[in-house]
Write an enzyme that holds these catalytic residues in place. Sequence first.
Site, PDB file in Angstrom:
ATOM      1  N   HIS A  18      27.831   1.963  -7.471  1.00  0.00           N
ATOM      2  CA  HIS A  18      27.421   2.809  -6.346  1.00  0.00           C
ATOM      3  C   HIS A  18      26.013   2.403  -5.932  1.00  0.00           C
ATOM      4  O   HIS A  18      25.036   2.980  -6.414  1.00  0.00           O
ATOM      5  CB  HIS A  18      27.383   4.288  -6.751  1.00  0.00           C
ATOM      6  CG  HIS A  18      28.724   4.891  -7.018  1.00  0.00           C
ATOM      7  ND1 HIS A  18      28.876   6.120  -7.625  1.00  0.00           N
ATOM      8  CD2 HIS A  18      29.987   4.455  -6.752  1.00  0.00           C
ATOM      9  CE1 HIS A  18      30.164   6.414  -7.724  1.00  0.00           C
ATOM     10  NE2 HIS A  18      30.862   5.406  -7.216  1.00  0.00           N
ATOM     11  N   GLU A  19      25.889   1.389  -5.084  1.00  0.00           N
ATOM     12  CA  GLU A  19      24.560   1.114  -4.515  1.00  0.00           C
ATOM     13  C   GLU A  19      24.388   2.064  -3.340  1.00  0.00           C
ATOM     14  O   GLU A  19      25.168   2.011  -2.385  1.00  0.00           O
ATOM     15  CB  GLU A  19      24.460  -0.344  -4.057  1.00  0.00           C
ATOM     16  CG  GLU A  19      23.164  -0.688  -3.338  1.00  0.00           C
ATOM     17  CD  GLU A  19      21.914  -0.358  -4.151  1.00  0.00           C
ATOM     18  OE1 GLU A  19      21.647  -1.065  -5.124  1.00  0.00           O
ATOM     19  OE2 GLU A  19      21.209   0.628  -3.825  1.00  0.00           O
ATOM     20  N   PRO A  50       0.838  -1.187   0.000  1.00  0.00           N
ATOM     21  CA  PRO A  50       0.000   0.000   0.000  1.00  0.00           C
ATOM     22  C   PRO A  50       0.874   1.239   0.000  1.00  0.00           C
ATOM     23  O   PRO A  50       1.911   1.267   0.663  1.00  0.00           O
ATOM     24  CB  PRO A  50      -0.772  -0.108   1.305  1.00  0.00           C
ATOM     25  CG  PRO A  50      -0.450  -1.422   1.887  1.00  0.00           C
ATOM     26  CD  PRO A  50       0.711  -2.013   1.169  1.00  0.00           C
ATOM     27  N   GLU A  77      16.842  -9.697 -13.035  1.00  0.00           N
ATOM     28  CA  GLU A  77      17.019 -10.132 -11.641  1.00  0.00           C
ATOM     29  C   GLU A  77      15.759 -10.825 -11.102  1.00  0.00           C
ATOM     30  O   GLU A  77      15.848 -11.750 -10.298  1.00  0.00           O
ATOM     31  CB  GLU A  77      17.402  -8.942 -10.745  1.00  0.00           C
ATOM     32  CG  GLU A  77      16.360  -7.847 -10.687  1.00  0.00           C
ATOM     33  CD  GLU A  77      16.771  -6.650  -9.807  1.00  0.00           C
ATOM     34  OE1 GLU A  77      17.686  -6.778  -8.989  1.00  0.00           O
ATOM     35  OE2 GLU A  77      16.153  -5.592  -9.960  1.00  0.00           O
TER      36      GLU A  77
HETATM   37  C1  NOJ Z   1      19.159  -3.852  -7.476  1.00  0.00           C
HETATM   38  C2  NOJ Z   1      19.754  -3.812  -8.847  1.00  0.00           C
HETATM   39  O1  NOJ Z   1      18.772  -3.766  -9.848  1.00  0.00           O
HETATM   40  C3  NOJ Z   1      20.643  -5.023  -8.997  1.00  0.00           C
HETATM   41  O2  NOJ Z   1      21.136  -5.100 -10.317  1.00  0.00           O
HETATM   42  C4  NOJ Z   1      21.745  -4.946  -7.991  1.00  0.00           C
HETATM   43  O3  NOJ Z   1      22.543  -6.091  -8.085  1.00  0.00           O
HETATM   44  C5  NOJ Z   1      21.179  -4.841  -6.575  1.00  0.00           C
HETATM   45  N1  NOJ Z   1      20.211  -3.802  -6.489  1.00  0.00           N
HETATM   46  C6  NOJ Z   1      22.256  -4.588  -5.552  1.00  0.00           C
HETATM   47  O4  NOJ Z   1      22.809  -3.325  -5.752  1.00  0.00           O
HETATM   48 CA    CA Z   2      16.368  -3.324  -9.599  1.00  0.00          CA
END
Ligand code: NOJ
Ligand code: CA
Length: 705
Positions: free
Chosen positions: A416-417, A194, A510
């Site tokens: 860069h996550e 939600p 993914e």
């Molecule tokens: C989501 C991203 O779409 C994926 O490609 C990545 O491996 C993960 N986050 C971790 O950063």
């Molecule tokens: Ca993603």
Amino acid sequence: MKQLILTCVIFCCGIFGVLKAENLTSPDGNLSLDFRLLEDGTPVYSLQYKGRSVIKYSEMGFLIRPDYAFDKGFRKMFVRYAETDTVWHPVLGQYRDIRDHHKEMFVMLEQPSTGWKLNIRFRLFNDGLGFRYEFPVQESLRNFSLKEEMTEFRLTGDHKAFWLPGDYDTQEYPTTTSRLSEVVSLVDSVRLEPLAAKSFTPNLAVQTPLMMKSDDGLYINIHEAALVDYPAMQLNLDDKNFCLSSHLVPDKNGIKGFIQTGSVTPWRTVIVSDDARDILASNLILNLNEPCKLEDTSWIHPVKYVGVWWEYFTGQGSTWAYTKNQDIVIGKTDYTKEIPNGTHAANTAHVKEYIDFAAKHGFDAVLVEGWNEGWEANFAYVKEHIYSFTKPYPDFDVEELHRYAAEKGVKIIMHHETTSSVADYERQMEDAFRFMADNGYDAVKTGYVGPIIPRSEYHDGQWMVNHYLRVAKMAAKYKAMVNSHEAVRPTGLCRTYPNWIAQESARGTEFESFEGNRPDHTTILPFTRLMGGPMDYTPGIFEGDLSVYGPNKAQLSTTLVKQLALYVTMYSPLQMAADLYTNYEKYPDAFRFIKDVAVDWDNTYILEAEPGDYITIARKTKGKDEWFVGGITDENSREAEIDLSFLPEGKSYEAVIYADGKKADWRTNPKDYVISTRKVTSKTVLKQRLAPSGGVAVSIRPLSR
Ligand code: NOJ
Ligand code: CA
């Protein structure tokens, strides 16, 4: 960039307060637009295609906070017409030459009760309409904030629609296909969770790009172009009248955008045809974006890459994190004193294996995720400061890997996550890009998983829209290309900032390792997500039986050959070969196609297309006499008809055809494929059977003498 202005006709008619309709037609005469003011001064427009109504009279304007109607009480001050015909050349793209031929109508309005002025610019191309609002600098209206944009799209009937539920934070949904009249009853059940701010969303229905088909066979696509300093537009739906209306993504205080006069909104786009192929061939959204703003683009290049990536998703134990200690405090923890967990994938020796594989098979780059400090706490994205973008883990030797990769002619792609800790990312950003430049990186994959910090923002709101562009500009300063994941969906800005090379912003591969994608997924995405720009879909999964990696893993939603075809049907100048490289080593003959396929093109030919059912596309490699064809189908088997008349006449070519085998089926036998070679000419029409959720991929080269 060479621009050729062929014609530019401008004439003005100073009409004051007359309620007559102004009309504009597309260069080929197929589309026609009417604009007028209603008796109460409400601006409205309508759109016809070949004499058929596409958009009925629909209202325009704004509600300014706290409660000023800026959508009625207008009088018309001035209307100006123009025509432009230019050709431009994208740095990377599906076409070497893009023609921008449109007619324009520019309308100046004034609201006598307030003295406020509003301009509207319409552009009509052969493939559709774009219009935007412009706020001229004016004494009595300088800064204001929006309660809502009132733009409507009044449709003519209960069209079939391919839609994602309205959501301020994500596009990572399977597409729902239904009648417009079914959307409202379905929308809550398909939404992931939600919405936090229910009070802002009573009528929120769908996101754009929204693809529709009318019962009489018109294909209609609604989206936006050049989303800059403004929130993304989602759409409310009045399903009694089939009226879509703008729903801007707010901040968490409900404010839908801060405006300073002297600015313009993004373009609202309506692409229309009676042939679905024209929707995929449209360059309208790119044409409505500004020309390239980077002076030097010589460092921007197409990228085919592999990566330390799928091993995280197949569940074999590889981890992004270096230790098991989840109490890590970035900046305070000395990682060299931590106990390694033994499963950290981004270690120097393992990355070298990927570099070796990339070099051996001609890939440009290796993506490495999990190289930097902070992944231990990445589940806890409520923390303010969780990653360093300049500090590698102790087992990732940046200098040695830079040297090793350079020696092998391969680049490493930075990761860069941010887990959406965006304020912190901005604090580190310049250092992070300098670190990249110092260590030989020329591309970065950014990520925005989870809720945004600062927490009054949504992924698709104005503040974040500005953030993504700040990143692209900062990257350009350090000659880096950007591939953003979980960012707002694209609107053609890759024309203006071609280093913003690709985005995810949809449900990618993914998800095959989570709850799966649907067999029709990639037959829809080119009509929706890809309308705004290239996608880092990450195709190329050869091992379709994901249960080999352990329980709870789904079946891949395609055959192996369909994975090959996606390199052609899902346009991107950045393409990954996403599977574990050990799987490619098992199927070297099929892998040949991934190695050969180009990712930057001189020309594109949309051969067959129907949203949700099938797509067949051929493309000519940039600067080479070489073509690639990809055909895909949904869950239904079909025969693709590949008409090679796009080939130059009078020459013979060798076609290598990668086809689904007789027993191929995405559910039971995804890896059954047959590779054959035959001589073809421009007169050849290949008829290829595609398995359920199958495909066909073809490479065509001049016959070697
Ligand atoms: C989501 C991203 O779409 C994926 O490609 C990545 O491996 C993960 N986050 C971790 O950063
Ligand atoms: Ca993603």
